[in-house]
Design a protein around this motif. Structure first.
Motif, short mmCIF file in Angstrom:
data_model
loop_
_atom_site.label_atom_id
_atom_site.label_comp_id
_atom_site.label_asym_id
_atom_site.label_seq_id
_atom_site.Cartn_x
_atom_site.Cartn_y
_atom_site.Cartn_z
N LEU A 288 -9.01 62.30 58.56
CA LEU A 288 -7.92 62.92 58.01
C LEU A 288 -8.11 64.59 58.13
N LYS A 289 -6.86 65.06 58.26
CA LYS A 289 -6.99 66.70 58.37
C LYS A 289 -6.80 67.07 56.75
N PRO A 290 -7.33 68.16 56.57
CA PRO A 290 -7.30 68.55 55.08
C PRO A 290 -6.05 68.09 54.50
N ASP A 291 -4.84 68.66 54.95
CA ASP A 291 -3.39 68.70 54.38
C ASP A 291 -3.20 67.29 54.31
N VAL A 292 -3.57 66.49 55.36
CA VAL A 292 -2.93 65.21 55.17
C VAL A 292 -3.79 64.49 54.10
N PHE A 293 -5.04 64.40 54.14
CA PHE A 293 -6.04 63.98 52.93
C PHE A 293 -5.17 64.29 51.68
N ASP A 294 -5.00 65.43 51.40
CA ASP A 294 -4.24 65.64 50.13
C ASP A 294 -2.70 64.99 50.13
N LEU A 295 -2.16 65.19 51.37
CA LEU A 295 -0.84 64.12 51.25
C LEU A 295 -1.07 62.76 50.76
N MET A 296 -1.87 62.07 51.48
CA MET A 296 -2.04 60.61 51.33
C MET A 296 -2.86 60.03 50.07
N PHE A 297 -3.47 61.23 49.47
CA PHE A 297 -4.19 60.68 48.20
C PHE A 297 -3.49 61.61 46.83
N GLY A 298 -2.64 62.17 47.09
CA GLY A 298 -2.06 63.19 46.08
C GLY A 298 -0.85 62.32 45.36
N SER A 299 -0.08 63.11 44.72
CA SER A 299 0.66 62.58 43.87
C SER A 299 2.10 61.96 44.57
N ARG A 300 2.19 62.44 45.64
CA ARG A 300 3.54 61.69 46.43
C ARG A 300 3.10 60.28 47.04
N SER A 301 1.79 60.00 47.05
CA SER A 301 1.54 58.92 47.89
C SER A 301 1.34 57.58 46.84
N LEU A 302 1.15 56.20 47.24
CA LEU A 302 0.84 55.14 46.70
C LEU A 302 -0.49 54.73 47.24
N ARG A 303 -1.21 53.67 46.45
CA ARG A 303 -2.42 53.37 46.91
C ARG A 303 -2.51 52.57 48.26
N HIS A 304 -1.59 51.98 48.56
CA HIS A 304 -1.47 51.23 49.62
C HIS A 304 -1.04 51.70 50.87
N LEU A 305 -0.64 53.07 50.62
CA LEU A 305 0.10 53.74 51.94
C LEU A 305 -1.21 53.99 52.83
#
Length: 501
Positions: free
Chosen positions: A195-212
Motif C-alpha cells: 500500500l502507498k503510505p496514504d492508503v495504508f493510513d486510510l485503510m488502517f485508520g479511524s475511517r476504516s473497519l477491520r474487514h475492509l
C-alpha cells in the motif's frame, strides 16, 4: 501484514525497475521494445540469442483465417457478493473489461464504508485507484512484479504489462452504476500487494473497519491476476475469457495462480519461451487441452495464433482471432509439426529456383489449413498462386523462423553493392514450389530470395532452415542485410529475403 524487510525489498526492486523504464523512455534506442518498423529501429551489436527484435515488414496482404464468428460475451449475470463465501464470478464468458466491472462491487463496498474525505483531502476512490495503478506499474515501490530488461522477450513482456495495466485502470475509472452489498465480508489472505503510505493510513485508520482491508486486498489481487493472465495476448482487450462453474474456477481469476507463478518465474529468470506463453494462454482459455507441443489452439470463443500471422505486431506474443478453423469441434490444439527442427529432413535449393527473371509480379493468396487429428493436428500455411499452383508450410516452423530471423534496420539505400558480391538470386515462388520436402539448407555464398509481400515471407520462414536468415524490405542495402546476419556460423552462407510490398 507488511513486514519491513518485504517493503525494503520491494522498494529496491521498484527502484531498479524504475531506472530501466526511465532509460527506455529517455533513450528508446538502448532497449528494444516490441516489433517496430524496420526503418525506425536499430540493430544492436549483441548476440541475437540475447537481444534480437523482430521488426514488422509493412505489407498489405494478409492470411485468411477460418470462418469469422460473432461472439457476444455476457459477462456477469449472477450475484457475486455472498456473505461468508469466497469472492467469485458467476460462470460465463467475459471480456477483460467485463471482469473489471464484475469485480467493481469489492471496491465500491470499501469506498462506501470509508465515507467522504475531509476538506482538502483526496477522495477515497482516487486514493484506492491510485494504489492499484501503482501495483500494476513496474517502476513503483508498490509494483506487484518487476521484469528485468535482460533480453528482447522480457522487454516485450514488460511493455505488455505496462500497457495492460494502464488500460485496466481506464476500465476501473469508467465503471458506473455498481450494485454492492454494504454487509459483505470476505476472508482474503494477504497477497503481499503493498500500500502507498496514504492508503495504508486510510485503510488502517479511524475511517476504516477491520474487514475492509481484506475486501480491498481481494480487489487488488483480482486486478493483478487479470493483468498477468493477459500478458501473452497482443490484442488483450479482445480476448474472451470463460469462467466455469468448476470448484477450482469459481473464485474469479484465482484459478490461474499456479500457471501465473510458473510463467512469471520464467519472465524473471530467463528468456520467455513460446512454449510457456502458449501454455499460459491455454490454461486461461482452454484449460483441459494439452499444451505440450502447441503453436495455437481453437476454443469455444475463437482461435489463438502467433500474433504475426493474424495481422499482429509481434513474433513472440499471441493473438486472439474471432474465427473457428473447424466448426465441428469446440477445442483443437494445433501442434508444431517439427518438435525438433534439427532433425528435420533437409532439402537443397533446386536448379529450377536459380532463375528468378521470369517470375510473375503478382503475389499469392494464403490461408490456414488444419490437417491430422487429436494430438497430431497441425496448421499449415497454404499459399495459392494465380496460376493454380499451391504449396504448404508448417505454421509452427514459420513462427520459429520468424522469431529466429534477423530484420534489417535503418534507412533504405542503394542495391548497387549487390553487384559487387557473389550473389545467387532466387524467387520465393520457385524456391517454395521446386525445393522438395524438408527445410532448405544453405550452401556457401549469399542467396537473395525475392518475395512478393508478407505471405511469401511467412512461407519462406517456414521453409528455410532457420540459421543465417535475414529479412529486408525492397530498396534496403544488401550490405546492411549481410551485416545484420554476420553472427552466424562461419562459411555457412546467408539467405537474404527481400520483401516487395
Amino acid at each position: 501484514m507488511f513486514p519491513l524487510k518485504l517493503q525494503v525489498r520491494h522498494a529496491l526492486l521498484g527502484a531498479i525497475a524504475g531506472l530501466l523504464v526511465f532509460v527506455q523512455l529517455q533513450h528508446p534506442q538502448i532497449l528494444p521494445l516490441s516489433k517496430t518498423s524496420s526503418r525506425d529501429s536499430t540493430i544492436l551489436n549483441i548476440s541475437p540469442a540475447i537481444l534480437e527484435i523482430q521488426r514488422e515488414i509493412s505489407c498489405f496482404d494478409h492470411v485468411h483465417i477460418g470462418q469469422p464468428k460473432f461472439f457476444s460475451p455476457k459477462g456477469s449475470n449472477g450475484h457475486t457478493m455472498l456473505t461468508g463465501k469466497p469472492w467469485g464470478l458467476p460462470a460465463g464468458a467475459y471480456t477483460p473489461r467485463q471482469i473489471v466491472e464484475a469485480n467493481a462491487p469489492l471496491l465500491e463496498t470499501v469506498i462506501h464504508h470509508l465515507g467522504p474525505s475531509a476538506f482538502g483531502r483526496p477522495p477515497a476512490r482516487e486514493q484506492l485507484i491510485h494504489n492499484l495503478a501503482s501495483n500494476l506499474a513496474l517502476n513503483t515501490r508498490e509494483a506487484s512484479i518487476t521484469i528485468p530488461a535482460n533480453d528482447a522477450s522480457r522487454v516485450e513482456i514488460a511493455v505488455q504489462a505496462v500497457k495492460i495495466g494502464k488500460r485496466l485502470i481506464e476500465y476501473v475509472r469508467n465503471v458506473t452504476d455498481v450494485q454492492y452489498d454494504p454487509e459483505y465480508v470476505v476472508c482474503s489472505p494477504c497477497e503481499g500487494h503493498l500500500l502507498k503510505p496514504d492508503v495504508f493510513d486510510l485503510m488502517f485508520g479511524s475511517r476504516s473497519l477491520r474487514h475492509l482491508m481484506q475486501i480491498y486486498n481481494e480487489y487488488l489481487h483480482q486486478m493483478v491476476l487479470l493483468r498477468d493472465a493477459l500478458l501473452p495476448f497482443d490484442n488483450f482487450e479482445d480476448v474472451i475469457i470463460p469462467i466455469t462453474a468448476e470448484p477450482n474456477r469459481k473464485r474469479g481469476m484465482h484459478h490461474i495462480e499456479e500457471i501465473r507463478q510458473s510463467f512469471l518465474a520464467e519472465v524473471m529468470t530467463k528468456q520467455v519461451t513460446q512454449r510457456s506463453t502458449i501454455k499460459t494462454a491455454q490454461f486461461l482459455l482452454a484449460p483441459t487441452s494439452s499444451s505440450r507441443n502447441s503453436i495455437g489452439f481453437q476454443y469455444e470463443y475463437g482461435t489463438v495464433l502467433p500474433a504475426f500471422i493474424a495481422s499482429g505486431n509481434s513474433g513472440r506474443l499471441l493473438r486472439y482471432v474471432p474465427t473457428l478453423l473447424n466448426s465441428s469441434s469446440k477445442e483443437i490444439v494445433f501442434n508444431n509439426e517439427l518438435l525438433d527442427y534439427y532433425t528435420a529432413t533437409r532439402a537443397s535449393i533446386s536448379k529450377q529456383a536459380d532463375d528468378a527473371a521470369n517470375e510473375s509480379e503478382e503475389g499469392p493468396q494464403a490461408s490456414l489449413a488444419s490437417k491430422g487429428s487429436g494430438d497430431s493436428t497441425v496448421l499449415a500455411l497454404a499459399v495459392d498462386y494465380p496460376d493454380g499452383t499451391r504449396t504448404k508450410v508448417d505454421l509452427g516452423q514459420a513462427a520459429r523462423g520468424y522469431r529466429y530471423a534477423k530484420f534489417v534496420s535503418g534507412k533504405k539505400g542503394t542495391t548497387s553493392d549487390a553487384t559487387k558480391r557473389d550473389v545467387q538470386v532466387h524467387s520465393a515462388r520457385s524456391l517454395l514450389l521446386n525445393s522438395g520436402e524438408g527445410l532448405v539448407m544453405l550452401t556457401n555464398g549469399t542467396h537473395l530470395v525475392r518475395a512478393v509481400g508478407a505471405v511469401e515471407l511467412y512461407a519462406l520462414l517456414g521453409k528455410l532452415y532457420p540459421e543465417n536468415v535475414v529479412v529486408m524490405e525492397e530498396g534496403q542495402s544488401l550490405g546492411q542485410a549481410l551485416e545484420a546476419g554476420k553472427e552466424g556460423l562461419p562459411d555457412a552462407g546467408s539467405f537474404v529475403i527481400e520483401v516487395r510490398k
